[in-house]
Design an enzyme around this catalytic site. Sequence first.
Site, PDB file in Angstrom:
ATOM      1  N   LYS A   2      -1.030  -8.026  11.856  1.00  0.00           N
ATOM      2  CA  LYS A   2      -0.732  -7.832  13.284  1.00  0.00           C
ATOM      3  C   LYS A   2      -1.553  -8.821  14.101  1.00  0.00           C
ATOM      4  CE  LYS A   2       0.608  -2.989  12.879  1.00  0.00           C
ATOM      5  NZ  LYS A   2       1.947  -2.772  13.370  1.00  0.00           N
ATOM      6  N   GLU A   4       1.092   7.895  16.431  1.00  0.00           N
ATOM      7  CA  GLU A   4       2.529   7.647  16.276  1.00  0.00           C
ATOM      8  C   GLU A   4       3.315   8.785  16.922  1.00  0.00           C
ATOM      9  OE1 GLU A   4       3.752   5.579  12.459  1.00  0.00           O
ATOM     10  OE2 GLU A   4       2.221   6.975  11.783  1.00  0.00           O
ATOM     11  N   LYS A  49       0.905  11.936  13.316  1.00  0.00           N
ATOM     12  CA  LYS A  49       2.343  11.829  13.588  1.00  0.00           C
ATOM     13  C   LYS A  49       2.697  12.810  14.689  1.00  0.00           C
ATOM     14  CE  LYS A  49       3.416   9.474   9.660  1.00  0.00           C
ATOM     15  NZ  LYS A  49       3.701   8.055   9.758  1.00  0.00           N
ATOM     16  N   ASP A  78      -2.024   7.976   3.395  1.00  0.00           N
ATOM     17  CA  ASP A  78      -0.963   7.115   3.936  1.00  0.00           C
ATOM     18  C   ASP A  78      -1.516   6.119   4.951  1.00  0.00           C
ATOM     19  OD1 ASP A  78       1.834   6.388   4.369  1.00  0.00           O
ATOM     20  OD2 ASP A  78       1.640   7.367   6.326  1.00  0.00           O
ATOM     21  N   LYS A 130       0.847  -1.179   0.000  1.00  0.00           N
ATOM     22  CA  LYS A 130       0.000   0.000   0.000  1.00  0.00           C
ATOM     23  C   LYS A 130       0.892   1.242   0.000  1.00  0.00           C
ATOM     24  CE  LYS A 130       0.329   2.435   3.021  1.00  0.00           C
ATOM     25  NZ  LYS A 130       1.028   3.241   4.026  1.00  0.00           N
ATOM     26  N   HIS A 143      -0.019  -4.156   6.070  1.00  0.00           N
ATOM     27  CA  HIS A 143       0.622  -4.923   7.145  1.00  0.00           C
ATOM     28  C   HIS A 143      -0.196  -4.917   8.437  1.00  0.00           C
ATOM     29  CE1 HIS A 143       2.341  -1.028   8.326  1.00  0.00           C
ATOM     30  NE2 HIS A 143       2.599  -1.559   9.509  1.00  0.00           N
ATOM     31  N   HIS A 175      -4.862   1.266   6.378  1.00  0.00           N
ATOM     32  CA  HIS A 175      -4.858   0.659   7.718  1.00  0.00           C
ATOM     33  C   HIS A 175      -6.147   0.926   8.508  1.00  0.00           C
ATOM     34  CE1 HIS A 175      -0.793   0.049   6.656  1.00  0.00           C
ATOM     35  NE2 HIS A 175      -0.273   1.146   7.155  1.00  0.00           N
TER      36      HIS A 175
HETATM   37  C1  BG6 Z   1       2.944   2.749   7.118  1.00  0.00           C
HETATM   38  C2  BG6 Z   1       2.846   4.229   6.895  1.00  0.00           C
HETATM   39  O1  BG6 Z   1       2.088   2.057   6.255  1.00  0.00           O
HETATM   40  O2  BG6 Z   1       2.587   2.439   8.456  1.00  0.00           O
HETATM   41  C3  BG6 Z   1       3.742   4.970   7.866  1.00  0.00           C
HETATM   42  O3  BG6 Z   1       3.236   4.526   5.561  1.00  0.00           O
HETATM   43  C4  BG6 Z   1       3.444   4.547   9.288  1.00  0.00           C
HETATM   44  O4  BG6 Z   1       3.604   6.374   7.723  1.00  0.00           O
HETATM   45  C5  BG6 Z   1       3.440   3.031   9.422  1.00  0.00           C
HETATM   46  O5  BG6 Z   1       4.439   5.109  10.127  1.00  0.00           O
HETATM   47  C6  BG6 Z   1       2.947   2.597  10.784  1.00  0.00           C
HETATM   48  O6  BG6 Z   1       3.107   1.215  10.921  1.00  0.00           O
HETATM   49  P1  BG6 Z   1       3.283   0.557  12.361  1.00  0.00           P
HETATM   50  O7  BG6 Z   1       3.302  -0.905  12.095  1.00  0.00           O
HETATM   51  O8  BG6 Z   1       4.562   1.079  12.915  1.00  0.00           O
HETATM   52  O9  BG6 Z   1       2.107   0.996  13.148  1.00  0.00           O
END
Ligand code: BG6
Length: 482
Positions: free
Chosen positions: A189, A223, A331, A242, A155, A185, A247
């Site tokens: 999880k 984050e 972020k 993003d 993605k 991803h 997600h």
């Molecule tokens: C990614 C985004 O898909 O997922 C990033 O492009 C983000 O911006 C990341 O930081 C977060 O993934 P995780 O697994 O750390 O929550």
Amino acid sequence: MKNSIPNTAKISPSDFVIFGGGGDLSTRKIIPALFWRFVDKQIDDKSNIIICLHKKTKLETLLNLIKPHTFNSIKSDETLQKQWNKFHKLLTLITLDLITGDGINDLTLLLNKNSNKKQICIFYLAISSNLFETTCNLIRKSNLNSLHSRVVVEKPIGFNKVSAIEINENLYKTFKEEQIYRIDHYLGKETVQNLMALRFANTFFENQWDNKNIENVQITVAEEIGVADRISYYNEYGAIRDMVQNHLLQLLCLVAMEPPSYFDANQVRDEKLRILKSLRQLSDDDIQTGQYQGYENEFGKSTNTETFIALKVNIDNWRWAGVPFYLRTGKKLSTRASEIIITFKNKPHNIFSKLKDFDKKTDKPNMLIIRVQPNEGLKLKLTSKEPGPGGMRFFPSELNLSFNETFIERLPDAYERLLMDVARGNQTLFMRLDEVLAAWDFIDPIVDKVQSKPPQLYRSGTMGPEDKILVKNNHEWIDPKE
Ligand code: BG6
């Protein structure tokens, strides 16, 4: 008592070909994931990992990049060190220019060695999507695609619906839908998969899982990090493309979908698709955006890109009519935590309210907190009686299932599970094209609204700008706790 993670079934010998093998994704996620699957004997030494690099690179140099993302105490753990040394033997580095095709013969030679054994071949496109077309053409023209090949793409698939269609048309020139694994991803999880177990392997929650019993749902993906060296990519995409398009919408689908008849790739994806198609278009009042202070300095000029977004989403179906789903992500927030919080409706009548020492603050609704990361687990918030004589006094208590404490070993990274699913040919946790397009159908109009007004500035280390959405419904954000 702590449980160990059950043994995993070995996969058939496979060739993993990583395009963009020296990049961030490959060195931080893909190769470390393959290493851990090797340690757990899910991959054996009949598999090959072919790392395609743009520039000639020594194995040693690449390993030094990968090592810190794989395990820290490599020197102190002798067994792991031995496995690490054995793992190197699976790796082959080739220099390949994806534009000119220079180096493709080396890849062809390597893959042809195994073609008579009908070895599974996984092409991982860990490259920017504008290189997908040339890379797929290279694979096709070199006859590297066979019945046993699969391709993995990351993605975001596209920048909007139009570009997503274009990317897929290019993939389809070489691969069939059954060969395409679109990774999100978050679906790999552990806690996200546990959400399906919680809902569909038990009756307890599913009986409460509707608008008669649920007041609202909150999904927070917070984050602490900023955008760092990804800023040129990020500034084009913003938080909406993003994080939300993929997600957060995937998490929402898993919370809201109907039970599929079977845990089968197409049935699960059919149900998720129904949710995506039931999302009501948002009005301006349902959207709030923010940008952390200092972002423009990092970018080098003034920009309206949002680094925070909050949305109020409604699902127009019988189960969810009237239940707001609040989504937010950002972020440089005060913490790194992803949580899904289900707030149940409060009691219709409180039989304790006339007691002399009744404390209104204890009259709280039940809440189910699904902690996706870190400290993965589930908490059910209840109200209990304070122990001892002297009347009915209440305190907030919780049933707590912590996966970290329950399982003795480390929880596998999402990529480990997903890569093994690709090797096994299981597409359940991957997005089908119609899902991706339905997600863009919902997101594209929001992007237009987001871009039409500037984001509010917020201080780094906070939870974003002050809420303007939930307050209108008498709700409030529940911030993740440690
Ligand atoms: C990614 C985004 O898909 O997922 C990033 O492009 C983000 O911006 C990341 O930081 C977060 O993934 P995780 O697994 O750390 O929550």
